[in-house]
Scaffold this motif. Structure first.
Motif, mmCIF file in Angstrom:
data_model
loop_
_atom_site.group_PDB
_atom_site.id
_atom_site.type_symbol
_atom_site.label_atom_id
_atom_site.label_comp_id
_atom_site.label_asym_id
_atom_site.label_seq_id
_atom_site.Cartn_x
_atom_site.Cartn_y
_atom_site.Cartn_z
ATOM 1 N N ALA A 117 0.826 -1.205 0.000
ATOM 2 C CA ALA A 117 0.000 0.000 0.000
ATOM 3 C C ALA A 117 0.864 1.261 0.000
ATOM 4 N N LEU A 118 2.108 1.099 0.364
ATOM 5 C CA LEU A 118 2.981 2.276 0.453
ATOM 6 C C LEU A 118 3.606 2.661 -0.875
ATOM 7 N N VAL A 119 3.440 1.805 -1.879
ATOM 8 C CA VAL A 119 4.046 2.135 -3.168
ATOM 9 C C VAL A 119 3.430 3.439 -3.662
ATOM 10 N N PRO A 120 4.235 4.446 -3.872
ATOM 11 C CA PRO A 120 3.665 5.736 -4.287
ATOM 12 C C PRO A 120 3.131 5.680 -5.717
ATOM 13 N N THR A 121 2.161 6.521 -5.988
ATOM 14 C CA THR A 121 1.682 6.601 -7.369
ATOM 15 C C THR A 121 2.783 7.216 -8.220
ATOM 16 N N LYS A 122 2.878 6.706 -9.411
ATOM 17 C CA LYS A 122 3.919 7.207 -10.306
ATOM 18 C C LYS A 122 3.334 8.346 -11.128
ATOM 19 N N GLY A 131 0.024 1.793 -11.690
ATOM 20 C CA GLY A 131 0.479 2.670 -10.613
ATOM 21 C C GLY A 131 0.575 4.122 -11.008
ATOM 22 N N PHE A 132 0.266 4.418 -12.258
ATOM 23 C CA PHE A 132 0.269 5.828 -12.656
ATOM 24 C C PHE A 132 -1.070 6.444 -12.289
ATOM 25 N N LYS A 133 -1.010 7.685 -11.900
ATOM 26 C CA LYS A 133 -2.280 8.336 -11.627
ATOM 27 C C LYS A 133 -2.948 8.636 -12.961
#
Lengths: 478, 273
Positions: free
Chosen positions: B177-182, B225-227
């Motif tokens: 869940a901590l993987v930041p959005t790219k 994972g991209f916004k």
């Protein structure tokens, strides 16, 4: 506690002001001026014209007039006022005044001996080569004895202003270079005077130069008479901050001119702008850039030509410097003006471990740049590969790599020569491009519109676009 | 500090580990649990790596009581630090270690990403090698997935093996869940609003790579994972985004890219200043 603090500042102030005057001129004419200033006498009337041999050079002229004109108490007042009032960006900047002094001494003690570059020698002076006027030992001597310093050079030696180049006064005095700034800076005229170290009393002499300004701002003429008084009052700090803003905006234009580029390139070579924090850039030197050309938007950033990305300067003191003072153009224009720099210089030794680049020819150009200088910090072997116990993290993992494209580069850099590839694909077999001769495919497709221009671009990419890039730099000269 | 050290073992109240992690330059370390350190299994193989292993271990676990001269002490002290570092690399990939490092990560104890477009995303320490004395520690940004040199020299000289190559990535495996959005935001060098040709060509090429990857992932129905809200992107990047979208829409029409190349040469950057 507070009292002690204040007192120490005061002591420091008097320390820098008094010895400065007495030691500069052992024979005393400057001390005499301190008194003369009150009566509004001009400093040059007193026959110290041969102080530096070059009264014709505006730079020295004005710097002389500054010291002599600035009586010690006025200077004190100025410093106090500046300390009190926050400046353009943050209130912490008010600490800069004492820092300024500190830095000055730093420079005199170590700076001049360590390397040929000396922040106090404006580079344009060197460029126009008047060796008699200022030779390095001269400067060192005059610095250590605390000789007059122009507003510009003292501004550039402030803590946090290490990235700034010293704009030559010639550049500032050319009205064309200041086009449009009047509407962006409040107290424009006063600020300009401050930057140029022109005394308000000198107005009569400069009348014709600044006529326009006077006309445009209606009430200015009236104020002119009182300006002498006005300036010593509290709005001095306002003027000071306007002057900084104005200088910054002029600086933005100046560093894109030929002389400015030259100066910045010297600073670049000496690594004054720091290095890229990215591991795989191996300490490639960076360039200061802004992300906006409008002041007040963002602080200065560092552009790494090796990975074509921008970074926050490591030291927080640069977080008070406006990015607009460098502008968006400078970074890229620098690369185009000096295409021959080895951008990955600092990391040259680690480069040998990498697979040799297929672009074997040292001087091959692609898209107007030397192939070796297109993002040398990117591509195979220079991309961080996340691994767990030696196994790569797969792309299909939730936490897998998603951003590697940002650091990628084609193995064969000529892949980027879009115009040539396009020409190849379209393959008019008729003529010019050697590349087309290699293309054996017969082409049936009709040439689409706009092809002619692209073909031209392709031609340019093959033979002349390097020079074109240089030409660009020259054109930018103002 | 050294004075403090010599006192620490005699009968000073402080533990060696407390002192160690709170001393300057060791801010990246977390405290290793006592029972982890005393379990010999966790220390397998380290006796070959660390000189005066037993003394060093005694010092780390605060049971050191050898009378020796200063020089010897110094050596043992050094070994103890080395030992602590190597155990640390093993400890931080355990559940408890991960949790501790996660706390530090959330507090940005390891610093923030210097890349402007990462907007001060917190960093994690990584080694580029698991063998000691090979490469110093680097900082990994999960947002741009790249490594950076620590700002301060006292961190820059720390051994990367004390953190290991795997730690940062294990952390994100354990806490997905901590993987930041790219983000596809990027800097494009410009001259008076015009993109610089060589750089822009590379940017386009990289953009295609990115789109390829996103398409690949979409086919496999994996979240990239991209916004997705493209409209959130800054003004500066708008134009590029549009281009990218063009690239996606007309992917098969090979000309589109070259056409795009042509227009960038001419069109001034949309954002006039």
């Amino acid at each position: 506690m507070l009292q002690i603090h204040i007192r120490s500042i005061e002591i420091e102030t008097s320390w820098t002001t008094t010895p400065r005057h007495s030691s500069t001129c052992p024979n005393g004419p400057f001390i005499a001026h301190d008194g003369a200033h009150g009566s509004g006498k001009r400093p040059h009337d007193n026959g110290i014209i041969d102080y530096h041999n070059i009264t014709t050079a505006t730079w020295n002229q004005s710097s002389e007039s500054r010291t002599s004109a600035e009586s010690s108490d006025r200077r004190k007042q100025k410093q106090k006022a500046a300390r009190k009032l926050g400046r353009i960006f943050s209130s912490t900047e008010s600490d800069h005044k004492p820092a300024r002094k500190k830095r000055r001494t730093d420079i005199t003690e170590s700076g001049s001996d360590d390397y040929p570059y000396h922040p106090r020698i404006p580079d344009w002076l060197r460029l126009i080569s008047r060796p008699k006027v200022i030779t390095p030992p001269d400067v060192t001597m005059s610095t250590s004895s605390g000789s007059p310093e122009s507003w510009i050079s003292s501004f550039c030696s402030l803590l946090g202003h290490e990235y700034f180049a010293e704009v030559s006064e010639d550049f500032i005095e050319d009205d064309f270079n200041l086009t449009g700034l009047q509407s962006q800076v409040s107290l424009y005229k006063e600020a300009l005077e401050m930057i140029l170290d022109v005394d308000p009393e000198d107005d009569e002499d400069d009348e014709d130069e600044e006529d326009e300004d006077e006309e445009e701002s209606g009430g200015d003429g009236m104020r002119g008479g009182q300006r002498g008084h006005a300036r010593v009052h509290s709005d001095l700090s306002l003027i000071e901050s306007s002057a900084e803003m104005l200088y910054g905006l002029i600086h933005q234009r100046f560093i894109c001119s030929r002389a400015g580029m030259q100066q910045m390139s010297e600073k670049y070579e000496l690594g004054h702008f720091g290095v890229c924090p990215r591991t795989n850039c191996s300490m490639a030197r960076t360039l200061p850039v802004g992300l906006s050309d409008t002041p007040g938007m963002d602080t200065v950033k560092l552009f790494c030509p090796s990975c074509l990305d921008v970074y926050v300067p490591p030291n927080s003191r640069f977080q008070t410097v406006d990015g607009a003072f460098f502008g968006r153009t400078f970074g890229a224009l620098f690369l185009m003006t000096f295409p021959e720099y080895d951008l990955s210089k600092a990391g040259a030794e680690t480069l040998s471990n990498l697979p040799p680049r297929p672009a074997g020819d040292e001087n091959m150009t692609v898209n107007g740049m030397y192939a070796r200088n297109i993002a040398p910090g990117l591509g195979k072997g220079r991309i961080y590969q996340p691994k767990i116990y030696g196994f790569k993290v797969a792309e299909i993992a939730r936490s897998g790599p998603r951003m590697q494209w940002l650091r990628e580069k084609p193995d064969d850099i000529t892949e980027l020569d879009e115009a040539r590839l396009y020409a190849q694909e379209q393959g008019d077999s008729e003529d010019e491009d050697e590349a087309m001769n290699l293309n054996t495919r017969t082409v049936t497709r009709k040439r689409p519109q706009g092809n002619a221009r692209l073909r031209q671009a392709a031609k340019q990419a093959q033979n002349g676009s390097h020079t074109a890039a240089e030409g660009n730099g020259a054109e930018s000269e103002l | 500090m050294e004075d403090f050290v010599s006192e620490s073992d005699s009968d000073y109240t402080s533990y060696w580990r407390d002192w160690f992690i709170s001393s300057r330059g060791n801010e990246y370390f977390c405290e290793i649990d006592e029972d982890y350190l005393t379990d010999r299994f966790n220390l397998t193989g380290l006796n070959a790596e660390v000189s005066y292993y037993q003394y060093a271990l005694d010092l780390v676990t605060d049971v050191f009581d050898l009378d020796c001269d200063d020089e010897m002490r110094e050596t043992i002290e050094k070994s103890a630090r080395h030992l602590y570092g190597l155990v640390h690399a093993r400890y931080i990939v355990t559940t408890r270690g991960l949790a501790k490092m996660l706390e530090k990560y959330k507090k940005s104890d390891f610093g923030k990403c210097p890349r402007v477009l990462c907007h001060s995303h917190p960093l994690l320490p990584v080694g580029l090698s698991d063998c000691p004395n090979v490469r110093p520690v680097k900082l990994y940004c999960a947002r741009c997935e790249d490594t950076y040199n620590p700002k301060s020299s006292r961190h820059a000289s720390m051994d990367g093996a004390y953190f290991g190559t795997s730690f940062a990535h294990i952390l994100f495996q354990v806490y997905p869940a901590l993987v930041p959005t790219k983000s596809a935001d990027r800097y494009v060098p410009r001259v008076y609003g015009f993109k610089m040709h060589a750089a822009a060509a590379l940017v386009r090429w990289q953009g295609n790579k990115r789109d390829d990857m996103r398409r690949r992932l979409r086919k496999m129905e994996i979240e990239s994972g991209f916004k997705d809200g493209e409209d959130e992107i800054d003004d500066e990047e708008d134009e590029d985004e549009e281009e990218d979208e063009e690239g996606v829409n007309e992917e098969e029409a090979g000309m589109a890219d070259y056409g795009g190349a042509g227009t960038t040469v001419q069109a001034p950057g949309g954002d006039e200043v």
